[in-house]
Write an enzyme that holds these catalytic residues in place. Structure first.
Site, PDB file in Angstrom:
ATOM      1  N   MET A  29       0.841  -1.209   0.000  1.00  0.00           N
ATOM      2  CA  MET A  29       0.000   0.000   0.000  1.00  0.00           C
ATOM      3  C   MET A  29       0.867   1.246   0.000  1.00  0.00           C
ATOM      4  O   MET A  29       1.725   1.391   0.859  1.00  0.00           O
ATOM      5  CB  MET A  29      -0.883   0.037   1.254  1.00  0.00           C
ATOM      6  CG  MET A  29      -1.957  -0.996   1.291  1.00  0.00           C
ATOM      7  SD  MET A  29      -2.789  -0.971   2.897  1.00  0.00           S
ATOM      8  CE  MET A  29      -1.643  -1.929   3.900  1.00  0.00           C
TER       9      MET A  29
ATOM     10  N   GLN B 299       8.233  -4.606  -2.579  1.00  0.00           N
ATOM     11  CA  GLN B 299       7.634  -4.494  -3.908  1.00  0.00           C
ATOM     12  C   GLN B 299       8.453  -3.521  -4.762  1.00  0.00           C
ATOM     13  O   GLN B 299       8.631  -2.355  -4.396  1.00  0.00           O
ATOM     14  CB  GLN B 299       6.186  -4.007  -3.812  1.00  0.00           C
ATOM     15  CG  GLN B 299       5.450  -4.172  -5.149  1.00  0.00           C
ATOM     16  CD  GLN B 299       4.064  -3.550  -5.135  1.00  0.00           C
ATOM     17  OE1 GLN B 299       3.919  -2.370  -4.854  1.00  0.00           O
ATOM     18  NE2 GLN B 299       3.061  -4.332  -5.471  1.00  0.00           N
TER      19      GLN B 299
ATOM     20  N   ASN C 126      -1.652  -2.560 -12.052  1.00  0.00           N
ATOM     21  CA  ASN C 126      -2.254  -1.254 -11.735  1.00  0.00           C
ATOM     22  C   ASN C 126      -1.789  -0.078 -12.591  1.00  0.00           C
ATOM     23  O   ASN C 126      -1.609   1.038 -12.096  1.00  0.00           O
ATOM     24  CB  ASN C 126      -2.036  -0.927 -10.249  1.00  0.00           C
ATOM     25  CG  ASN C 126      -2.835  -1.852  -9.352  1.00  0.00           C
ATOM     26  OD1 ASN C 126      -3.504  -2.763  -9.840  1.00  0.00           O
ATOM     27  ND2 ASN C 126      -2.774  -1.639  -8.056  1.00  0.00           N
TER      28      ASN C 126
ATOM     29  N   TYR D 202       0.998   0.677 -14.019  1.00  0.00           N
ATOM     30  CA  TYR D 202       2.379   1.162 -13.972  1.00  0.00           C
ATOM     31  C   TYR D 202       3.174   0.588 -15.145  1.00  0.00           C
ATOM     32  O   TYR D 202       2.598   0.051 -16.068  1.00  0.00           O
ATOM     33  CB  TYR D 202       2.984   0.870 -12.590  1.00  0.00           C
ATOM     34  CG  TYR D 202       2.225   1.609 -11.503  1.00  0.00           C
ATOM     35  CD1 TYR D 202       2.130   3.011 -11.537  1.00  0.00           C
ATOM     36  CD2 TYR D 202       1.532   0.935 -10.502  1.00  0.00           C
ATOM     37  CE1 TYR D 202       1.392   3.705 -10.581  1.00  0.00           C
ATOM     38  CE2 TYR D 202       0.795   1.628  -9.543  1.00  0.00           C
ATOM     39  CZ  TYR D 202       0.730   3.007  -9.592  1.00  0.00           C
ATOM     40  OH  TYR D 202      -0.010   3.701  -8.657  1.00  0.00           O
TER      41      TYR D 202
END
Length: 369
Positions: free
Chosen positions: A28, A103, A181, A183
């Site tokens: 997140m 990540q 998402n 990117y």
């Protein structure tokens, strides 16, 4: 189902890494690296350590280079200073017997020239995502990005390799490639954002090539069973992505090809918005990919305790990642175990700075006392 007898609370192994339960803290963006070099701080140490009861923590997206930045105050994983900041986090999480992956993130065109000394952000093609990003001056409209040259693609592949090395030095248990998402990787996958006619555009294998090139170089640093990746196959109308009739075919190709690798897991997002009226998109992503992909599947997107247990029981996923519930419930697995109520999150402090809405959510037993 008794509270103790829940699939979510069963141990699981990814490769040679034992997880104490199947409740994963999802990555997140939290924007707390508010210092000149975007370095994790003691606040990050506290935040992640509070949540070390998760079977696995996946950190917020951490940019692999200066060119990868797309948001304000997000941490990096490409300098020795970043390594030192993250090392404090991993040491503290390990002390609590937690497991933690970082990540690896490159925003591509979901960025702004203000992050790049006035230069245009890099992308597969010069197509403006027509989205908004959070800059030092607030929310601003994206601009037309710069189409990456072959040399820039090769340099970016090496930036991911370098970040993977830094992650190892920082003491992480593994890495997750943020290929989701809207990117950079997703921009290569999508026909509307990738108009290239060279080896990185056109056919489905060509549009997936950049992802597999990165996966290969990270595999030079980490064993495959400590590498993971994340996808959002039915993404549409968010993060600058408009799905096409070929969107699912791209992910079918990728997931099939990933069977040749011994990955830690593949992290799949269920649809972010209603796609039931779009016949070429999936409404149940994990269910679709279970027969195609033979490895570990992690499910994400708005799961409750009951829904998490159900998808595991149905066999469509092996792990479930929780985002907002982990923001406001640092002891989430214990709440599930004891059937304690969960606390609500405060959306106003998701992307602010400081401890408020970040490290000040109490564990249930603290709350009671």
């Amino acid at each position: 189902m008794s509270q103790a007898n829940q699939p979510l609370l069963e141990p699981y192994k990814i490769g040679d890494l034992p997880l104490k339960n199947r409740v994963v803290m999802a990555p997140m963006t939290r924007n707390r690296a508010d210092n000149k070099n975007n370095t994790p701080t003691d606040l990050h140490v506290k935040y992640y350590t509070q949540r070390a009861g998760a079977g696995l923590i996946i950190t917020e997206g951490s940019q692999v280079s200066e060119r990868a930045v797309g948001y304000l105050h997000t941490p990096g994983i490409y300098t020795e200073e970043h390594v030192a900041g993250w090392k404090k986090v991993t040491d503290a999480v390990h002390e609590k017997e937690g497991k933690i992956f970082v990540q690896l993130w490159h925003c591509g065109r979901m960025s702004h020239p203000k992050f790049h000394n006035g230069e245009r952000p890099l992308a597969p093609s010069a197509v403006n995502p027509d989205a908004k990003v959070f800059t030092p001056d607030g929310f601003e409209q994206t601009t037309e990005p710069k189409e990456m040259s072959i040399q820039e693609i090769q340099e970016t592949i090496q930036e991911f390799r370098h970040a993977a090395e830094m992650a190892k030095e920082a003491g992480f248990d593994g890495v997750e490639i943020h290929s989701s998402n809207g990117y950079l990787f997703h921009q290569f996958f999508n026909k509307n954002s990738n108009l290239r006619t060279d080896d990185y555009g056109g056919s489905i294998p060509n549009r997936a090539r950049f992802f597999f090139d990165v996966l290969e170089v990270i595999g030079e640093i980490w064993p495959e069973n400590r590498i993971a990746c994340r996808f959002n196959p039915s993404l549409n109308g968010a993060f600058g992505i408009t799905a096409t009739e070929e969107s699912i075919a791209v992910f079918d190709y990728i997931m099939e090809k990933l069977n040749a690798y011994d990955l830690a897991y593949v992290h799949l997002s269920e649809p972010m918005n209603d796609v039931s009226n779009i016949d070429y998109l999936l409404t149940e992503v994990c269910k679709h990919y279970r027969p195609i992909y033979k490895g570990t599947i992690m499910a994400n997107k708005g799961f409750t305790q009951d829904k998490g247990n159900k998808i595991l029981k149905d066999g469509y996923a092996d792990l479930v990642s929780y985002a907002r519930l982990f923001v406001s419930n640092p002891d989430l697995p214990e709440r599930f175990r004891n059937n304690w109520p969960t606390a609500d999150w405060d959306t106003d402090t998701f992307y602010t700075q400081g401890a408020k809405g970040y490290t000040d959510y109490p564990a249930y037993e603290e709350e009671k006392s």
